[in-house]
Scaffold this motif. Structure first.
Motif: not given
Length: 137
Positions: A100-105
């Protein structure tokens, strides 16, 4: 570590992330004459419209271009995107493990239920993008 301490949260550093994305649409720039003075081999290009094929830092649309580049890669690699939280992706591997991953900019945090799936994901990511694996976040 995550709150329940079962997963190690990791972070990559995308080197020049915006420069790794394609410029979307037709974008032209003019190189200032001072570059011709500093580097004579570029003198012929000064003042002439030059088409960009890669995004650059400082362009209004660079962030979106990078997001689309990363999004297209993740979808093609078998990740699914949340319909509610657009920066959240996950992939289930054949052995049942999940990344699972979160991308921010131009930043990302990710974790997985298996070391093997994490290593596979990191190898795939590193083969596509120029990045450093910074380890635990």
């Amino acid at each position: 570590r995550s709150i329940n301490s079962r997963f190690e949260v990791r972070q990559p550093n995308f080197i020049g992330a915006y420069l790794q994305s394609k410029a979307r649409g037709r974008i032209f720039v003019r190189m200032p004459a001072v570059y011709g003075d500093l580097w004579p081999e570029f003198k012929a290009y000064c003042g002439v419209p030059l088409r960009l094929f890669k995004s650059m830092y400082g362009m209004t649309q660079s962030g979106k271009n990078w997001y689309l580049e990363l999004h297209e890669y993740l979808i093609s690699a078998g990740f699914q995107q949340s319909q509610v939280i657009k920066c959240y992706y996950w992939k289930t591997f054949p052995d049942g493990s999940v990344v699972k991953l979160l991308d921010y900019v131009d930043d990302m945090l990710y974790f997985g239920t298996s070391t093997d799936s994490l290593k596979q994901f990191e190898a795939e990511l590193k083969s596509r993008f120029d990045l450093d694996l910074m380890g635990q976040a």
